[in-house]
Design an enzyme around this catalytic site. Structure first.
Site, PDB file in Angstrom:
ATOM      1  N   TYR A 460       0.862  -1.170   0.000  1.00  0.00           N
ATOM      2  CA  TYR A 460       0.000   0.000   0.000  1.00  0.00           C
ATOM      3  C   TYR A 460       0.901   1.222   0.000  1.00  0.00           C
ATOM      4  O   TYR A 460       1.780   1.355   0.866  1.00  0.00           O
ATOM      5  CB  TYR A 460      -0.922   0.022   1.218  1.00  0.00           C
ATOM      6  N   SER A 462       1.773   5.064   0.553  1.00  0.00           N
ATOM      7  CA  SER A 462       1.404   6.237   1.327  1.00  0.00           C
ATOM      8  C   SER A 462       2.368   7.352   0.964  1.00  0.00           C
ATOM      9  O   SER A 462       3.591   7.207   1.124  1.00  0.00           O
ATOM     10  CB  SER A 462       1.465   5.927   2.838  1.00  0.00           C
ATOM     11  N   LEU A 533      -2.983  10.058   8.201  1.00  0.00           N
ATOM     12  CA  LEU A 533      -3.937   9.016   8.592  1.00  0.00           C
ATOM     13  C   LEU A 533      -3.427   7.638   8.216  1.00  0.00           C
ATOM     14  O   LEU A 533      -3.528   6.682   9.002  1.00  0.00           O
ATOM     15  CB  LEU A 533      -5.287   9.298   7.921  1.00  0.00           C
ATOM     16  N   GLU A 534      -2.863   7.499   7.029  1.00  0.00           N
ATOM     17  CA  GLU A 534      -2.311   6.210   6.602  1.00  0.00           C
ATOM     18  C   GLU A 534      -1.153   5.783   7.497  1.00  0.00           C
ATOM     19  O   GLU A 534      -0.998   4.591   7.815  1.00  0.00           O
ATOM     20  CB  GLU A 534      -1.854   6.331   5.150  1.00  0.00           C
ATOM     21  N   LEU A 535      -0.295   6.749   7.907  1.00  0.00           N
ATOM     22  CA  LEU A 535       0.845   6.411   8.783  1.00  0.00           C
ATOM     23  C   LEU A 535       0.369   5.906  10.133  1.00  0.00           C
ATOM     24  O   LEU A 535       0.896   4.909  10.668  1.00  0.00           O
ATOM     25  CB  LEU A 535       1.738   7.636   8.949  1.00  0.00           C
TER      26      LEU A 535
END
Length: 634
Positions: A460, A462, A533-535
């Site tokens: 994924y 990011s 947010l992804e982190l």
């Protein structure tokens, strides 16, 4: 002069000397009459005066040599100093203010008028003698010279004389210390050396003050008083193991801390004077009498084997234990070779040396070393015995020898050199090809995670939107990972469905991915951005153990741009850095490091169908015109 010579002098020719007729026999001396009776002189009436002269001359020749010899002996005796003819009695040390005495080795008569009476003198410089009186502070009594008490001026040399025999003693008066000794370091002033006493541990003994009996028997007016001390300990502090009984000190049970110097002070009166003297006994504890007293060999043991080497000096060590025995003069420790001591051997290559290792409570540990110079093959067949003995017993122990195998030093050195070179070579190869070796290992022994989980995506992505990082992800990372390396890549802007919630979709995509690749740049961690947010979702998955994070640093970031989540991830995770043009080639270190962090995959079209194998895409350099990273080729 003999009688025959006298008769020869009185020959018939000498009898014809003319003598006046008026001489009468009445003037003859008794000596002449004696000579006439012995036949040495014969009187004739006509020669009476001549015969008298001859007889007088004979007397002079007879008694003259005896008289001269007697005079010479007396002159020689009178010129020899009296001190030179003294029997030396040594030195008497006396503490100032204490009583002391010394006895003459000769025994005289009590009557002073007799020619056999013993006399004491003080020897002065210039061979002068001053008699000692029979009364006073320094006095004599029969054969004894007494100091009651001693003073500093009494130091000097004294002599006792009986007829033609004399003995001399040197008296030294020691000054008393100014201050009395105090605990804990108590040192009593003693003029004479203390006596030595040994007491077995757990044993008993009675200590008697030296010279006490002599004072009690003759010198004191009444019974003397004796006070005992040990390390300045007062008499009222004796324990039940030690007690003073009368003038003696009784040790009932000897222990270690009872050792040390014991001091006794004797107080008495003599001729109205209060006198005293101090004596010391040094008490030492020895091993108990109930213990075995037979010596033993400690080394070598029965199992010990000495390693020897030909052509070198060999030392065989032997130690023996000797229990305490009083006045044991028969103890010994020695080596024997074929039954003979080293001093009995003809070969000088064998020698021994002994020394004492330690001593405790009288028990000694002795060491004997047998030195064999230039050890040869003939020495292996000899018998070497170490023996110990005392008056209670004997023990011996045989030493076992084993020849030491010589090491092949040249072969050993060659092997070490080859090993060192190989180690250095392997270390250098590992440093150069470390990534390739790890990829090869993963391709052969790694596990394909697609068969162990139910996740949909391998990676994924990011990244910060509307930035250079987005262009790098879409044009480079995505294309290489999907087209060249065979990974399934999830990009939110591409794979998300319209109308969904961004937060829910983001969390769903992260949960269905095996790796979260975070592309770091200056604008990545802005507050409220989707990348942040992804982190956070990736950090939660990392904590749960079902997701791994990979940090790809595309550009340098300032210190204040590293938020808390990034700092935590940077400490725990490895960072793969993009270095620009050098990282574009598929065989660069960037792609190799990145593949080590991603799941195991075999690139499509690789020969051998093995990642990192011979002919794999990572091990070859493609033509730049055909490189998938070249925008013109795409």
């Amino acid at each position: 002069m003999s009688q025959a010579a006298t008769r020869q002098e009185l020959s018939p020719q000498q009898d014809r000397i003319e003598v006046p007729p008026t001489a009468t026999p009445r003037h003859a001396t008794p000596q002449l009459e004696s000579l006439e009776r012995d036949g040495l002189c014969k009187r004739r009436p006509s020669t009476l005066s001549g015969k008298r002269i001859a007889c007088i001359w004979s007397l002079v020749n007879f008694f003259g040599p005896l008289l001269v010899a007697t005079v010479m002996v007396n002159l020689h005796t009178s010129t020899v100093p009296a001190e030179a003819r003294c029997q030396d009695l040594g030195e008497l040390r006396v503490l100032e203010g204490e009583a002391s005495w010394v006895r003459c080795p000769f025994r005289g008569l009590a009557n002073g008028s007799s020619s056999h009476a013993l006399t004491w003198y003080r020897l002065l410089p210039g061979h002068l003698e001053r008699p000692i009186k029979r009364s006073g502070r320094v006095s004599t009594e029969r054969d004894c010279l007494r100091f009651q008490p001693a003073a500093a001026e009494d130091s000097g040399r004294y002599a006792c004389r009986l007829r033609n025999r004399s003995a001399c003693v040197n008296v030294r008066v020691v000054s008393r210390p100014q201050e009395a000794p105090e605990d804990p370091k108590c040192h009593w002033p003693l003029a004479a050396e203390p006596g030595q006493v040994v007491i077995p541990l757990e044993g008993d003994m009675v200590l008697e003050c030296p010279d006490w009996r002599e004072v009690a028997a003759a010198a004191a007016d009444d019974a003397p008083a004796v006070i005992w001390y040990h390390a300045c300990e007062q008499p009222d502090r004796w324990t039940s193991d030690r007690e003073q009984v009368g003038a003696r000190l009784q040790v009932h049970y000897m222990v270690d801390h009872y050792q040390g110097l014991y001091v006794c002070q004797v107080h008495y009166r003599r001729s109205g004077r209060a006198l005293h003297f101090t004596r010391g006994l040094n008490v030492t504890a020895v091993s108990a009498s109930s213990l075995p007293k037979v010596p033993s060999v400690l080394q070598p043991t029965r199992e010990h084997v000495f390693s020897v080497k030909r052509g070198q000096d060999v030392r065989l060590l032997c130690t023996g234990h000797f229990p305490y025995l009083d006045q044991d003069l028969e103890w010994d420790i020695w080596w024997s070779v074929d039954g003979n001591r080293t001093e009995q051997l003809a070969e000088r290559r064998f020698s021994t040396s002994n020394r004492r290792l330690r001593s405790r409570y009288g028990d000694r540990t002795e060491e004997s070393v047998l030195l064999i110079r230039n050890f040869g093959s003939q020495d292996l067949g000899k018998t070497y015995n170490c023996s110990v003995k005392n008056r209670e017993g004997f023990q011996t122990r045989r030493a076992q020898l084993e020849e030491e195998a010589s090491l092949p030093w040249s072969e050993l050195a060659s092997g070490l050199a080859v090993t060192l070179v190989l180690s250095l070579l392997v270390s250098a190869l590992y440093r150069v090809f470390r990534l390739e070796l790890l990829l090869l290992y993963r391709s052969r022994f790694g596990t394909d995670e697609r068969y162990t989980d139910n996740k949909e995506f391998d990676v994924y992505m990011s990244y910060a939107r509307k930035s250079e990082e987005e262009q790098f992800v879409l044009s480079t990372l995505r294309r290489v990972l999907e087209n060249d390396l065979g990974y399934t890549v999830c990009i939110f802007d591409r794979d998300s469905l319209p109308g969904g919630t961004i937060t829910d979709e983001t969390l769903s995509f992260v949960a269905r991915s095996r790796r979260l690749v975070v592309v770091l740049g200056p604008g990545y961690a802005r507050q409220g951005s989707q990348a942040l947010l992804e982190l956070k979702a990736g950090m939660d998955g990392l904590a749960g153990g079902h997701l791994r994070l990979v940090l790809v640093q595309y550009k340098r970031m300032r210190r204040q741009e590293w938020v808390r989540e990034l700092r935590r991830a940077r400490v725990a995770l490895a960072t793969v850095r993009w270095r620009g043009e050098p990282s574009r080639e598929l065989t660069s270190r960037f792609w190799k490091k990145l593949r080590l962090e991603l799941p195991v995959r075999r690139p499509p079209g690789a020969r051998g169908d093995e990642e990192g194998g011979q002919g794999a895409g990572l091990m070859t350099t493609p033509n730049r015109d055909q490189s998938p990273l070249n925008p013109e080729a795409s």
